[in-house]
Design an enzyme around this catalytic site. Structure first.
Site, PDB file in Angstrom:
ATOM      1  N   HIS A   1       0.824  -1.224   0.000  1.00 20.53           N
ATOM      2  CA  HIS A   1       0.000   0.000   0.000  1.00 20.53           C
ATOM      3  C   HIS A   1       0.857   1.273   0.000  1.00 20.53           C
ATOM      4  O   HIS A   1       0.710   2.111  -0.910  1.00 20.53           O
ATOM      5  CB  HIS A   1      -0.973  -0.010   1.175  1.00 20.53           C
ATOM      6  CG  HIS A   1      -1.650   1.304   1.409  1.00 20.53           C
ATOM      7  ND1 HIS A   1      -2.518   1.868   0.504  1.00 20.53           N
ATOM      8  CD2 HIS A   1      -1.559   2.194   2.443  1.00 20.53           C
ATOM      9  CE1 HIS A   1      -2.944   3.032   0.962  1.00 20.53           C
ATOM     10  NE2 HIS A   1      -2.375   3.254   2.140  1.00 20.53           N
TER      11      HIS A   1
ATOM     12  N   HIS B   1       3.991   6.833   5.571  1.00 24.65           N
ATOM     13  CA  HIS B   1       2.803   7.494   6.121  1.00 24.65           C
ATOM     14  C   HIS B   1       1.976   6.631   7.068  1.00 24.65           C
ATOM     15  O   HIS B   1       1.227   7.156   7.889  1.00 24.65           O
ATOM     16  CB  HIS B   1       1.920   8.043   4.977  1.00 24.65           C
ATOM     17  CG  HIS B   1       1.060   7.016   4.304  1.00 24.65           C
ATOM     18  ND1 HIS B   1       1.509   6.257   3.249  1.00 24.65           N
ATOM     19  CD2 HIS B   1      -0.219   6.612   4.530  1.00 24.65           C
ATOM     20  CE1 HIS B   1       0.537   5.452   2.843  1.00 24.65           C
ATOM     21  NE2 HIS B   1      -0.520   5.648   3.607  1.00 24.65           N
TER      22      HIS B   1
ATOM     23  N   GLU C   1       0.927   5.036  12.516  1.00 23.23           N
ATOM     24  CA  GLU C   1      -0.452   4.636  12.817  1.00 23.23           C
ATOM     25  C   GLU C   1      -0.604   3.123  12.974  1.00 23.23           C
ATOM     26  O   GLU C   1      -1.372   2.656  13.821  1.00 23.23           O
ATOM     27  CB  GLU C   1      -1.366   5.138  11.693  1.00 23.23           C
ATOM     28  CG  GLU C   1      -2.844   4.934  11.960  1.00 23.23           C
ATOM     29  CD  GLU C   1      -3.693   5.493  10.829  1.00 23.23           C
ATOM     30  OE1 GLU C   1      -4.832   5.019  10.684  1.00 23.23           O
ATOM     31  OE2 GLU C   1      -3.216   6.373  10.094  1.00 23.23           O
ATOM     32  N   ASP C   2       0.148   2.343  12.190  1.00 27.81           N
ATOM     33  CA  ASP C   2      -0.111   0.901  12.120  1.00 27.81           C
ATOM     34  C   ASP C   2       1.046   0.007  12.562  1.00 27.81           C
ATOM     35  O   ASP C   2       0.944  -1.212  12.461  1.00 27.81           O
ATOM     36  CB  ASP C   2      -0.498   0.521  10.679  1.00 27.81           C
ATOM     37  CG  ASP C   2      -1.820   1.141  10.265  1.00 27.81           C
ATOM     38  OD1 ASP C   2      -2.728   1.196  11.114  1.00 27.81           O
ATOM     39  OD2 ASP C   2      -1.935   1.596   9.116  1.00 27.81           O
TER      40      ASP C   2
ATOM     41  N   ASP D   1      -3.054   8.397  -0.995  1.00 28.01           N
ATOM     42  CA  ASP D   1      -3.411   7.325  -0.050  1.00 28.01           C
ATOM     43  C   ASP D   1      -4.876   6.926  -0.229  1.00 28.01           C
ATOM     44  O   ASP D   1      -5.224   5.739  -0.332  1.00 28.01           O
ATOM     45  CB  ASP D   1      -3.143   7.832   1.373  1.00 28.01           C
ATOM     46  CG  ASP D   1      -3.679   6.886   2.443  1.00 28.01           C
ATOM     47  OD1 ASP D   1      -3.412   5.677   2.354  1.00 28.01           O
ATOM     48  OD2 ASP D   1      -4.353   7.368   3.376  1.00 28.01           O
TER      49      ASP D   1
ATOM     50  N   ASP E   1     -23.801  17.450 -23.428  1.00 28.14           N
ATOM     51  CA  ASP E   1     -22.337  17.370 -23.448  1.00 28.14           C
ATOM     52  C   ASP E   1     -21.824  16.070 -22.846  1.00 28.14           C
ATOM     53  O   ASP E   1     -21.003  16.066 -21.944  1.00 28.14           O
ATOM     54  CB  ASP E   1     -21.731  18.579 -22.727  1.00 28.14           C
ATOM     55  CG  ASP E   1     -22.321  18.776 -21.333  1.00 28.14           C
ATOM     56  OD1 ASP E   1     -23.186  17.975 -20.955  1.00 28.14           O
ATOM     57  OD2 ASP E   1     -21.901  19.706 -20.642  1.00 28.14           O
TER      58      ASP E   1
END
Length: 719
Positions: free
Chosen positions: A48, A72, A76-77, A139, A261
């Site tokens: 990812h 990034h 967090e993970d 992301d 259009d």
């Protein structure tokens, strides 16, 4: 999977001076940190951040941004901390990573509150460095591409809705239309798959009927331009995305066949002069669809987008949209702020140019919103709207959401201009503040230092900034009004019981009523949250209560005593803004000069009734809610009040005109009228009139009674 050397080569291809060591270290650090983690698809998690970095290399972003993309999700993970990132990669990369990192440990009441707090953090971070938003969009784009791997439908829909309401408009605001279109389409496929499939089926049918219609039109346009002296012009064409077609069907309320259009063609030329030359060629050879021409070259969009747009009945009698631009304009149209990115410079873009005005407005909303959910609500208003472009008297361009009013325009110019707005000239004409602005309007705002935001403005403004400013002012003003009213009520109670009122005496009661300060306690009394008697007995628990001073007892006393009692105990309501601490009852429409009484209503303050209002009967069992009030308005009072009259008038030619003429001649202004009954010889009306006081209304009624066409006039009661 992109290999380490491949990623470095991609960056070095457009930036030979890129920090190769930084990229290598970020690649290895992220891969080790994520270790054996896997995604919902079963793929290694490291795939990812690597794909996010790959998306950003397509925008030719600097090595710092690519490194941030790789890192990034580490904070967090994984077990990595911001301190670790700063130690290994420096303060700048740590700041960028922190900006992209969600507040994962929030303990808030709802999913919406978490979403709002995370977005609040993102806005603050991207106001410092716009690269935070670029990484966040890449992301989100990769997450949307792999959204189908999530098993829970409700989670997929929540992410898709967040994408279409927040991230897609953000991409549009910084001009990244390519990413915006893909985000929209991926979210649309999740949120409304049936509508998307239906539109795709219609497009497939058109393709089958027209064979190579797009290629035929491209060939004809290319040959036409070459024959008119533009041999180097390039022409490309495409069908519009399913989501953009669906939005137009909704907005224009037309069928698919009526849409003009569905196909868009782009002509790319070498200079601005050739753009207008190509436009002349197209308009000279094909009929123009009225209202479809837009010149974003002379008047660029706030995000820097420049192009000529026109709609014509093109080759084969097909309705088509044609966009004409230079190659530089095309790069900005596709990549937006990323096209401006100069990785060779020593500094990054800062949110101080015109294209970042919307970001400053988000920060302004952030400052004035009371809670996270309100900030999110106002932000969606600010972002998720089609736009109209208006001008100041000096020719400055102001972009606003469709449906915006002069009040929205005033707040877009400056917060102080909005706060003091009293009127607006639109194209030289004075028009109401609720007038909806149109493309190209020139708006001149009239201001007065005495003006403040009006509660009614909130009902028609559409921009988040205007609504946040108005709400904050009203909250602040309402609290001040409640405090003033509560103080007056407490002073009156203290005096009636033989005590001198002091704020220090109230301090002991703040803990009992769980209010942090004396001001909060007085505001609670003014809003009806706490009873005056309850607060008094909390301050003087041993005091023996006297009889409640109910108004109906005063009615039974002698006239002189009654007048004296009213003079001594009446609470003045002068200066209290209607709709905040005080409300005028609609059952009796009290006016200055009327005998009035106040009824305390929990959470609303005091409602003012005339002393003879029938509604008061229902409060006879609650004397503690009654409060004696007075107008205390002088002859110079500028405030207008609404008086309601009931009129029976002859049903004959000219009678209505006569009625309104008489009211106008007597300085009354009709603000509402309703016919309640009609017959062959007469009809009955209820009329609301702006008047100064009860005497003014009485004079108008007397003038009406002297008019032959009017049978009767009475002061109206009831709604």
């Amino acid at each position: 999977m992109i290999r380490q050397y491949e990623l470095v080569e991609r960056v070095k291809a457009y930036d030979p001076n890129a920090d190769e060591d930084l990229l290598n270290r970020a690649y290895v650090y992220s891969m080790k940190a994520h270790g054996s983690q896997t995604r919902a698809s079963g793929d290694p998690y490291f795939l990812h951040p690597l794909e996010v970095a790959g998306i950003l290399t397509q925008m030719k972003l600097d090595a710092g941004t690519i490194a941030t993309a790789l890192l990034h999700d580490t904070v967090e993970d994984t077990v990595a901390t911001l301190e670790d990132i700063e130690r290994v990669f420096g303060k700048e990369i740590a700041r960028l990573v922190d900006g992209v990192t969600k507040l994962s440990r929030l303990e808030l009441n709802s999913e919406q509150a978490k979403q709002a707090e995370n977005f609040r953090k993102l806005v603050l971070a991207m106001s410092e460095d716009i690269r935070v938003l670029l990484v966040k969009l890449a992301d989100r784009l990769h997450n949307m591409r792999t959204l189908f791997h999530l098993k829970k439908p409700e989670k997929r829909k929540r992410i898709a809705r967040e994408t279409i309401e927040i991230y897609s408009p953000l991409a549009e605001r910084i001009g990244m239309h390519k990413i915006k279109d893909e985000l929209d389409d991926l979210a649309f496929a999740e949120l409304n798959p049936d509508a998307r499939d239906s539109i795709l089926a219609q497009l497939a049918r058109l393709r089958s009927e027209g064979e190579n219609r797009v290629q035929t039109i491209i060939t004809e346009l290319r040959e036409l331009l070459a024959s008119e002296g533009l041999p180097d012009a390039t022409v490309s064409g495409r069908e519009k995305s399913a989501y953009s077609i669906w939005r137009k069907l909704q907005r224009k309320n037309v069928s698919f066949e009526q849409l003009s259009d569905i196909m868009a063609f782009r002509i790319t030329v070498g200079s601005v002069g050739e753009c207008y030359q190509a436009l002349g060629v197209v308009h000279a050879h094909y009929p123009v669809v009225p209202g479809r021409f837009k010149d974003y070259i002379s008047t660029p969009k706030p995000n820097g987008y420049r192009s000529l747009h026109t709609g014509v009945i093109g080759p084969g009698r097909n309705r088509i949209e044609v966009q004409i631009r230079t190659q530089d304009m095309h790069e900005i149209a596709e990549l937006g702020v990323a096209a401006h990115w100069a990785y060779k410079q020593d500094h990054q873009p800062r949110p101080n140019g015109g294209e970042y005005r919307w970001l400053r407005e988000l920060l302004d909303i952030l400052e004035h919103a009371q809670k996270p959910e309100e900030f999110l609500e106002h932000t969606k208003l600010e972002l998720f709207q089609d736009q109209v472009f208006c001008f100041t008297p000096k020719g400055d361009l102001i972009a606003l959401p469709r449906g915006a009013t002069p009040v929205d325009f005033a707040y877009a110019v400056h917060s102080q201009v909005g706060d003091h707005c009293v009127g607006a000239k639109i194209n030289g004409r004075m028009l109401p503040l609720r007038t909806q602005l149109q493309n190209g309007d020139q708006v001149d705002i009239v201001t007065s230092k005495a003006q403040t935001p009006v509660p009614g403005w909130e009902r028609f403004v559409v921009t988040g900034k205007a609504r946040a400013r108005i709400r904050k002012f009203l909250r602040t003003q309402q609290r001040a009004q409640y405090m003033e009213l509560g103080r007056g009520m407490l002073m009156r109670q203290f005096k009636a019981e033989g005590y001198e009122f002091t704020e220090k005496a109230l301090e002991a009661a703040t803990k009992i009523f769980q209010q942090p300060t004396v001001d909060d306690l007085m505001a609670g009394v003014g809003s009806g949250l706490h009873s005056v008697r309850e607060v008094f007995h909390a301050v003087f628990p041993g005091h023996k209560a006297q009889a409640a001073p109910a108004v109906r007892e005063m009615e039974e006393s002698a006239p002189k005593q009654k007048a004296k009692a009213r003079k001594e105990s009446a609470l003045p309501i002068r200066g209290l803004i209607p709709g905040m601490a005080v409300h005028y009852a609609r059952c009796c429409h009290p006016l200055p000069g009327d005998r009035i009484v106040g009824i305390v209503t929990t959470g609303k303050g005091v409602t003012i009734h005339t002393i003879d209002c029938e509604t008061l009967e229902s409060f006879h069992e609650s004397p503690e809610r009654w409060i004696d009030v007075s107008w205390e308005t002088g002859p110079d009072s500028p405030e207008e009040h609404v008086g309601r009259i009931s009129v029976v008038i002859a049903n004959e030619q000219g009678s209505l005109g006569t009625l309104f003429t008489v009211i106008g001649k007597n300085q009354g202004n009709v603000i509402h009228q309703k016919i309640t009954n009609r017959s062959t010889d007469h009809f009955e009306l209820l009329i609301d009139i702006d008047v100064k006081d009860a005497k003014h209304l009485t004079n108008i009624m007397a003038a009406l009674r002297a008019t032959p066409a009017i049978h009767s006039v009475e002061r109206a009661r009831g709604r």
